[in-house]
Design an enzyme around this catalytic site. Sequence first.
Site, mmCIF file in Angstrom:
data_model
loop_
_atom_site.group_PDB
_atom_site.id
_atom_site.type_symbol
_atom_site.label_atom_id
_atom_site.label_comp_id
_atom_site.label_asym_id
_atom_site.label_seq_id
_atom_site.Cartn_x
_atom_site.Cartn_y
_atom_site.Cartn_z
ATOM 1 N N HIS A 135 -66.525 -40.778 -118.019
ATOM 2 C CA HIS A 135 -66.641 -39.258 -117.927
ATOM 3 C C HIS A 135 -66.613 -38.948 -116.344
ATOM 4 O O HIS A 135 -67.161 -37.773 -115.867
ATOM 5 C CB HIS A 135 -67.935 -38.867 -118.483
ATOM 6 C CG HIS A 135 -68.126 -39.172 -119.840
ATOM 7 N ND1 HIS A 135 -69.297 -39.070 -120.667
ATOM 8 C CD2 HIS A 135 -67.164 -39.138 -120.980
ATOM 9 C CE1 HIS A 135 -69.169 -39.376 -122.071
ATOM 10 N NE2 HIS A 135 -68.153 -39.278 -122.156
ATOM 11 N N GLU B 14 -57.603 -40.098 -125.476
ATOM 12 C CA GLU B 14 -57.690 -41.129 -124.347
ATOM 13 C C GLU B 14 -56.845 -42.358 -124.343
ATOM 14 O O GLU B 14 -56.723 -42.803 -125.634
ATOM 15 C CB GLU B 14 -59.202 -41.390 -124.217
ATOM 16 C CG GLU B 14 -60.056 -40.142 -124.036
ATOM 17 C CD GLU B 14 -61.714 -40.665 -124.451
ATOM 18 O OE1 GLU B 14 -61.960 -41.741 -124.337
ATOM 19 O OE2 GLU B 14 -62.517 -39.659 -124.435
ATOM 20 N N GLU C 67 -62.578 -45.967 -130.120
ATOM 21 C CA GLU C 67 -62.426 -45.964 -128.527
ATOM 22 C C GLU C 67 -63.120 -46.816 -127.862
ATOM 23 O O GLU C 67 -64.208 -46.751 -126.838
ATOM 24 C CB GLU C 67 -62.839 -44.499 -128.313
ATOM 25 C CG GLU C 67 -64.340 -44.078 -128.471
ATOM 26 C CD GLU C 67 -64.842 -42.580 -127.891
ATOM 27 O OE1 GLU C 67 -64.598 -42.545 -126.569
ATOM 28 O OE2 GLU C 67 -65.138 -41.726 -128.510
#
Length: 403
Positions: free
Chosen positions: A232, A262, A358
């Site tokens: 982040h 992503e 992820e």
Amino acid sequence: MTLPSLIRIENGEKVRNTFSREEYFGRQRKLRKYMSDNEIDGVLFTSYHNINYYADFLYCSFGRKYGLAITQEKVVSISANIDGGQPWRRTVGDYNVVYTDWQRDNYYRAVKEELHGKRRIGVEFDHLAVEMLSKLKAALPEAEFVDIGVATMRMRMLKSDEEIALIKQGAQVCDVGGAALVAAIKEGVPEHEVALASTQAMVREIARRYPDSELMDTWTWFQSGINTDGAHNPVTTRRVQRGDILSLNCFSMISGYYTALERTLFFDHCSDDHLKLWKVNVEVHEAGLAMVKPGVRCCDIAHELNKIYEAHGLLEYRTFGYGHSFGVLSHYYGREAGLELREDIETVLEPNMVVSIEPMIMLPEGMPGAGGYREHDILVVTKDGAEDITGFPYGPEKNIIHG
């Protein structure tokens, strides 16, 4: 001159809502059944996610308080005067109450007016600050406040057909953003310029697909070099260099519904040390994709994927869980914590849940192959398995970028 504490601003015409009226009424009916079963005669939602989920109103706080009061008889949104008629235009409910700034704590006057006489009121304990809960108790001294945050989270975890259709659109928008991001990567181009190209492409694509929607909160994080160490980390002015490890992070927001893409990328070339680590992360990613199906516990996915990292001596470099739920959430609100792919979550996957895979590892500066590696796909759980709704390619064969 005495100015009013509470007013109505029914300005303009009602908008076309994100979902059908039947969809919102169905959500409200399920909530009311839960309320009846648990002897709750009123609910006050204060979070972005639940107000949006039950009434299609996504507020802009700017330090002010908002609410959605639901009883067996009515659904009422509570908004600040600064927003004018926009909350009324969006709210799927009976009406909207506007509180003014002319007197202190007018918000609580609005809450009292809508929930007066209710003895057992559901609130979100995970969202209420201590001061706010104290003032609610003062406004409604006869009421008992009980938590409804966990129960509504579990309701939101199972997506309707309309929600899944919108989430699929959002995933496709992210793919558009990913393509624009890759096209903007050049030697010497700063991260923020690459991110801007992606965000603009997604906003325009949302406007094309949903011409009646509000356009807010879509964003991109594009990280390079050392900045890839956090999932982040914000965009910076660092310039792309040859041999850089890169992180592509595209987030389309359609009416509060978050979707994500992503990817690990490299610019110009990828060293042998980096390539080895990247391939391990892709191995974990593909194993995770294969595990998502009904009847599997979240914790079991995490434990199995840990074994792959451990076999390569990389488990200590894993940075967070292997995925999470999707729906009404963002980087500043919402999270369905009961549907995260972590060792401490025993939730069993069911059809119509939507989760990501992820995996991420991060090796600090000074180590061979230093940087952060992350791949991210969104999957809709079906009755027989799962549908991967992310189309953008991953891995070394596709994502070494030459520009």
